[in-house]
Design an enzyme around this catalytic site. Structure first.
Site, PDB file in Angstrom:
ATOM      1  N   HIS A 112       0.830  -1.204   0.000  1.00  0.00           N
ATOM      2  CA  HIS A 112       0.000   0.000   0.000  1.00  0.00           C
ATOM      3  C   HIS A 112       0.864   1.252   0.000  1.00  0.00           C
ATOM      4  CE1 HIS A 112       1.043  -0.523   4.239  1.00  0.00           C
ATOM      5  NE2 HIS A 112       0.753   0.741   4.418  1.00  0.00           N
ATOM      6  N   ASP A 114       0.513   5.008   1.967  1.00  0.00           N
ATOM      7  CA  ASP A 114      -0.283   5.593   3.056  1.00  0.00           C
ATOM      8  C   ASP A 114      -1.137   6.757   2.554  1.00  0.00           C
ATOM      9  OD1 ASP A 114       1.021   3.880   4.837  1.00  0.00           O
ATOM     10  OD2 ASP A 114       2.572   5.365   5.303  1.00  0.00           O
ATOM     11  N   HIS A 267       4.777   0.173   0.312  1.00  0.00           N
ATOM     12  CA  HIS A 267       5.495  -0.623   1.308  1.00  0.00           C
ATOM     13  C   HIS A 267       4.595  -1.729   1.833  1.00  0.00           C
ATOM     14  CE1 HIS A 267       3.637   2.733   3.516  1.00  0.00           C
ATOM     15  NE2 HIS A 267       3.531   1.902   4.544  1.00  0.00           N
TER      16      HIS A 267
HETATM   17  C1  SIN Z   1       3.032   0.788   7.787  1.00  0.00           C
HETATM   18  O1  SIN Z   1       2.360   0.307   6.899  1.00  0.00           O
HETATM   19  O2  SIN Z   1       3.122   1.988   7.977  1.00  0.00           O
HETATM   20  C2  SIN Z   1       3.812  -0.138   8.701  1.00  0.00           C
HETATM   21  C3  SIN Z   1       5.072  -0.608   8.090  1.00  0.00           C
HETATM   22  C4  SIN Z   1       5.811  -1.543   8.995  1.00  0.00           C
HETATM   23  O3  SIN Z   1       5.344  -1.838  10.092  1.00  0.00           O
HETATM   24  O4  SIN Z   1       6.879  -2.006   8.621  1.00  0.00           O
END
Ligand code: SIN
Length: 292
Positions: A112, A114, A267
């Site tokens: 995704h 953010d 990410h």
């Molecule tokens: C997130 O999606 O912001 C979390 C990423 C993570 O915990 O590595």
């Protein structure tokens, strides 16, 4: 095919710290910076250049207090308070990314970007590791500028004519189908009302590069298309953008930081550490409306 700048750059001699790329696609470790105490404007300007160049930058051994974490974020942009995640007691600016040993679901476990459901999607997030498992719990990043660059001219031109609809409802809203053990870590379902339309190919506000701006987490459909009509092309783009040569993977230790540019990257938090606690503190910073 345009050469990938990250794979050509080893370490930029003009910056007041050392930059070590971690993959041929994106991501670089920064050495020689003390984020709690550095006051030199050249450091902060240099970090801005480094994130624009590499998409995500990583730091080691930065055990910032919450106040220092907030001050660091404010060097880059005002803080965007996440309306769905639990926050650190006393610090609404800092969202908790937590998984306890008895929990099975993690936050961010699918690819995704953010906050693309916002009209002005976030610039990025600064994620600081407080307690990470001995093994597992790495985070993967993918470079959507490089992924776009590697598409055919024909598909690029079709994509440039499209907008996409993004939403928070199906993830954070009342009707979201969430595993039960995530419920206590996520709230304010009544605030998940907003949809946003963005170009499918944005021009990055700082680097000027073209970036594929759809993601499996929050993109619903192409504007003016049905969900069903959108699905095959979105699925193709998602499979393409996950290709290993567009990605890097970060191994955490306590005190590590990842600072990603949300307009260029996806990410994914790998959920492979059941039985262990993983706790990170995330500050997200404001972005601007995006155009093609
Ligand atoms: C997130 O999606 O912001 C979390 C990423 C993570 O915990 O590595």
């Amino acid at each position: 095919m345009t050469p990938n700048p990250a794979s050509q750059q080893k370490s930029d001699q003009t910056l007041p710290f050392d930059v070590q790329p971690v993959s041929g696609a994106l991501g670089a470790e920064i050495h020689g910076v003390d984020l709690a105490h550095d006051t030199d404007g050249a450091v902060w300007d240099g970090l801005r250049s480094a994130i624009a160049e590499h998409g995500v930058i990583f730091f080691r051994d930065q055990n910032l207090t919450p106040e220092q974490h907030i001050a660091m974020a404010e060097h880059f942009a005002p803080i965007n308070i996440n309306r769905f995640f639990a926050h650190v007691e006393g610090y609404p600016q800092i969202a908790e990314v937590r998984k306890e040993p008895e929990q099975t679901s993690n936050i961010g476990g699918g690819w995704h970007t953010d906050h693309t459901y916002d009209l002005a999607p976030a610039f990025g997030s600064i994620l600081l590791a407080r307690e990470v498992p001995e093994q597992g719990g790495d985070t993967q990043f993918s470079d959507l500028a490089l992924a776009f660059d590697r598409l055919s001219d024909g598909l690029k031109s079709t994509l440039k004519s499209l907008n996409a609809v993004h939403s928070s409802r199906h993830v954070f809203g009342k009707a979201a189908q969430r595993p039960d053990d995530l419920a206590a870590r996520i709230g304010n379902a009544e605030d998940a009302t907003q949809d946003a339309v963005h170009p499918v190919v944005i021009r990055h506000p700082e680097s000027g590069r073209e970036v594929l701006f759809v993601n499996p987490g929050f993109t619903l459909r192409f504007e003016g298309w049905t969900d069903e009509e959108s699905k095959p092309l979105l699925s193709y783009l998602y499979e393409h953008a996950k290709r290993p040569e567009f990605t890097c993977r970060f191994r955490w230790a306590n005190g590590s930081i990842a600072f990603w540019d949300n307009r260029r990257t996806w990410h994914l938090a790998i959920n492979d550490y059941h039985g262990a606690r993983r706790l990170l503190h995330r500050i997200t910073i404001e972005g601007v409306p995006l155009s093609g």
